[in-house]
Design a protein around this motif. Sequence first.
Motif, PDB file in Angstrom:
ATOM      1  N   GLU A 193     -57.226 -14.243  73.847  1.00 45.47           N
ATOM      2  CA  GLU A 193     -57.307 -13.434  75.073  1.00 45.47           C
ATOM      3  C   GLU A 193     -56.981 -14.305  76.276  1.00 45.47           C
ATOM      4  OE1 GLU A 193     -61.351 -12.230  76.393  1.00 45.47           O
ATOM      5  OE2 GLU A 193     -62.082 -13.513  74.764  1.00 45.47           O
ATOM      6  N   VAL A 194     -56.693 -13.645  77.401  1.00 40.57           N
ATOM      7  CA  VAL A 194     -56.452 -14.353  78.652  1.00 40.57           C
ATOM      8  C   VAL A 194     -57.584 -13.996  79.601  1.00 40.57           C
ATOM      9  CG1 VAL A 194     -54.880 -14.694  80.596  1.00 40.57           C
ATOM     10  CG2 VAL A 194     -53.949 -14.251  78.312  1.00 40.57           C
ATOM     11  N   LEU A 195     -58.323 -15.017  80.025  1.00 48.03           N
ATOM     12  CA  LEU A 195     -59.458 -14.796  80.922  1.00 48.03           C
ATOM     13  C   LEU A 195     -58.952 -14.571  82.349  1.00 48.03           C
ATOM     14  CD1 LEU A 195     -61.841 -17.621  79.590  1.00 48.03           C
ATOM     15  CD2 LEU A 195     -61.663 -15.223  78.855  1.00 48.03           C
ATOM     16  N   PRO A 196     -59.697 -13.808  83.148  1.00 46.04           N
ATOM     17  CA  PRO A 196     -59.264 -13.577  84.528  1.00 46.04           C
ATOM     18  C   PRO A 196     -59.216 -14.873  85.325  1.00 46.04           C
ATOM     19  CG  PRO A 196     -61.286 -12.334  84.022  1.00 46.04           C
ATOM     20  CD  PRO A 196     -60.958 -13.141  82.812  1.00 46.04           C
ATOM     21  N   ALA A 197     -58.265 -14.938  86.240  1.00 50.71           N
ATOM     22  CA  ALA A 197     -58.094 -16.136  87.068  1.00 50.71           C
ATOM     23  C   ALA A 197     -58.323 -15.780  88.534  1.00 50.71           C
ATOM     24  CB  ALA A 197     -56.686 -16.690  86.885  1.00 50.71           C
ATOM     25  N   THR A 198     -58.592 -16.798  89.314  1.00 49.83           N
ATOM     26  CA  THR A 198     -58.733 -16.591  90.756  1.00 49.83           C
ATOM     27  C   THR A 198     -57.401 -16.817  91.463  1.00 49.83           C
ATOM     28  OG1 THR A 198     -59.367 -18.892  91.037  1.00 49.83           O
ATOM     29  CG2 THR A 198     -61.155 -17.306  90.748  1.00 49.83           C
ATOM     30  N   ARG A 199     -56.430 -17.374  90.739  1.00 47.96           N
ATOM     31  CA  ARG A 199     -55.090 -17.597  91.295  1.00 47.96           C
ATOM     32  C   ARG A 199     -54.063 -16.786  90.520  1.00 47.96           C
ATOM     33  NH1 ARG A 199     -53.947 -23.875  90.572  1.00 47.96           N
ATOM     34  NH2 ARG A 199     -51.835 -23.128  90.993  1.00 47.96           N
ATOM     35  N   GLU A 200     -52.912 -16.567  91.131  1.00 47.67           N
ATOM     36  CA  GLU A 200     -51.802 -15.954  90.413  1.00 47.67           C
ATOM     37  C   GLU A 200     -51.392 -16.890  89.274  1.00 47.67           C
ATOM     38  OE1 GLU A 200     -48.656 -13.428  92.588  1.00 47.67           O
ATOM     39  OE2 GLU A 200     -47.929 -15.490  92.584  1.00 47.67           O
ATOM     40  N   ARG A 201     -51.212 -16.321  88.092  1.00 46.98           N
ATOM     41  CA  ARG A 201     -50.962 -17.128  86.888  1.00 46.98           C
ATOM     42  C   ARG A 201     -49.634 -16.727  86.277  1.00 46.98           C
ATOM     43  NH1 ARG A 201     -51.576 -16.527  81.232  1.00 46.98           N
ATOM     44  NH2 ARG A 201     -53.051 -17.894  80.171  1.00 46.98           N
ATOM     45  N   MET A 202     -48.761 -17.709  86.047  1.00 48.49           N
ATOM     46  CA  MET A 202     -47.432 -17.410  85.506  1.00 48.49           C
ATOM     47  C   MET A 202     -47.197 -18.116  84.178  1.00 48.49           C
ATOM     48  SD  MET A 202     -45.062 -17.552  88.811  1.00 48.49           S
ATOM     49  CE  MET A 202     -45.815 -17.089  90.341  1.00 48.49           C
ATOM     50  N   SER A 203     -46.483 -17.428  83.304  1.00 47.92           N
ATOM     51  CA  SER A 203     -46.196 -18.002  81.991  1.00 47.92           C
ATOM     52  C   SER A 203     -44.912 -17.409  81.452  1.00 47.92           C
ATOM     53  CB  SER A 203     -47.356 -17.723  81.039  1.00 47.92           C
ATOM     54  OG  SER A 203     -47.594 -16.334  80.975  1.00 47.92           O
ATOM     55  N   LEU A 204     -44.446 -18.030  80.400  1.00 46.19           N
ATOM     56  CA  LEU A 204     -43.258 -17.566  79.695  1.00 46.19           C
ATOM     57  C   LEU A 204     -43.683 -17.467  78.233  1.00 46.19           C
ATOM     58  CD1 LEU A 204     -40.312 -16.897  79.804  1.00 46.19           C
ATOM     59  CD2 LEU A 204     -39.806 -19.269  80.253  1.00 46.19           C
ATOM     60  N   THR A 205     -43.767 -16.236  77.740  1.00 46.07           N
ATOM     61  CA  THR A 205     -44.274 -16.005  76.388  1.00 46.07           C
ATOM     62  C   THR A 205     -43.120 -15.672  75.459  1.00 46.07           C
ATOM     63  OG1 THR A 205     -46.399 -15.203  77.170  1.00 46.07           O
ATOM     64  CG2 THR A 205     -45.744 -14.496  74.984  1.00 46.07           C
ATOM     65  N   GLY A 206     -43.121 -16.267  74.275  1.00 49.05           N
ATOM     66  CA  GLY A 206     -42.072 -15.974  73.303  1.00 49.05           C
ATOM     67  C   GLY A 206     -42.654 -15.643  71.944  1.00 49.05           C
ATOM     68  N   PHE A 207     -41.994 -14.736  71.246  1.00 52.29           N
ATOM     69  CA  PHE A 207     -42.368 -14.393  69.866  1.00 52.29           C
ATOM     70  C   PHE A 207     -41.161 -14.632  68.969  1.00 52.29           C
ATOM     71  CE2 PHE A 207     -44.828 -11.238  72.450  1.00 52.29           C
ATOM     72  CZ  PHE A 207     -46.084 -11.774  72.231  1.00 52.29           C
ATOM     73  N   PHE A 208     -41.392 -15.407  67.918  1.00 48.57           N
ATOM     74  CA  PHE A 208     -40.378 -15.574  66.885  1.00 48.57           C
ATOM     75  C   PHE A 208     -40.634 -14.525  65.816  1.00 48.57           C
ATOM     76  CE2 PHE A 208     -40.938 -19.743  68.812  1.00 48.57           C
ATOM     77  CZ  PHE A 208     -39.637 -20.211  68.952  1.00 48.57           C
ATOM     78  N   ARG A 209     -39.570 -13.845  65.441  1.00 46.21           N
ATOM     79  CA  ARG A 209     -39.728 -12.765  64.466  1.00 46.21           C
ATOM     80  C   ARG A 209     -38.989 -13.089  63.171  1.00 46.21           C
ATOM     81  NH1 ARG A 209     -38.001  -8.706  68.684  1.00 46.21           N
ATOM     82  NH2 ARG A 209     -36.119  -8.645  67.422  1.00 46.21           N
ATOM     83  N   THR A 210     -39.519 -12.543  62.085  1.00 45.12           N
ATOM     84  CA  THR A 210     -38.787 -12.590  60.827  1.00 45.12           C
ATOM     85  C   THR A 210     -37.977 -11.297  60.743  1.00 45.12           C
ATOM     86  OG1 THR A 210     -40.719 -11.641  59.785  1.00 45.12           O
ATOM     87  CG2 THR A 210     -40.456 -14.021  59.600  1.00 45.12           C
ATOM     88  N   ARG A 211     -37.110 -11.222  59.777  1.00 49.27           N
ATOM     89  CA  ARG A 211     -36.327  -9.995  59.600  1.00 49.27           C
ATOM     90  C   ARG A 211     -37.269  -8.859  59.233  1.00 49.27           C
ATOM     91  NH1 ARG A 211     -30.401 -11.316  58.472  1.00 49.27           N
ATOM     92  NH2 ARG A 211     -30.878 -13.495  58.299  1.00 49.27           N
ATOM     93  N   GLY A 212     -37.175  -7.761  59.954  1.00 47.37           N
ATOM     94  CA  GLY A 212     -38.115  -6.631  59.764  1.00 47.37           C
ATOM     95  C   GLY A 212     -37.872  -5.866  58.484  1.00 47.37           C
TER      96      GLY A 212
END
Length: 212
Positions: A193-212
């Motif tokens: 989970e992501v806990l609430p922050a008192t500052r603006e929070r930035m990230s770059l999230t990636g998901f690697f997938r297998t063949r569906g």
Amino acid sequence: MILTPTANDEDLRLIPILDDLINQGWSVQKNFLDSATAAMLRAECLIRWQGGEFRHAGVGRGAELRIRPEVRSDHVCWLDPTIPDTPQQQQYFAIMEQLRQAVNRTLYLGLFQFEAFFAVYPPGTFYQKHLDRFRGSEERTLTAVLYLNEDWKEEDGGQLRLYLDEAGVGPHVDVLPESGTLAVFITEGRWHEVLPATRERMSLTGFFRTRG
Ligand code: OGA
Ligand code: MN
């Protein structure tokens, strides 16, 4: 981990991640990305945010997609890995491609495709405890979150809380979303989970997938 004579600097940087994934299924690397590239990604994220390119993040997909701010209240901007818009995106995708190949070589996960988005969590927003796989889908196999926040302090909140038990109720590690830190984990069964922050929070999230 056995080093081959051809191992280069990039491979060396990935070795602790591969070791951690094999031993515990997750890895947190501080200063994984150099500060110049992280700063450029952060600047790009800000420009897109201020330019109105973000949408409320949803929960579920397809016909089940819902905006549920009581579950997650971040905003996201999806990127297209096939058309990296900027040099820093190109660098990011290149590093993630190295990670994909290294993981496939050592863990045989068959990672095939990659999807990624910038996320902005305005102060007070959060993402409740969840799994990254959609119901009935096993495609998302490895999650990688790169943080873009300079001088982040414990008291700023916004930690990524990774649960270490299968039920997601017990022991956990908290990850500060400090610029350049990369958190990687095997997607299946990993509550977080992501806990609430008192500052603006930035990230770059990636998901690697297998063949569906
Ligand atoms: C997500 C997520 C974690 C983070 O986007 O699914 O869990 O620390 N992000 O931003
Ligand atoms: Mn998640």
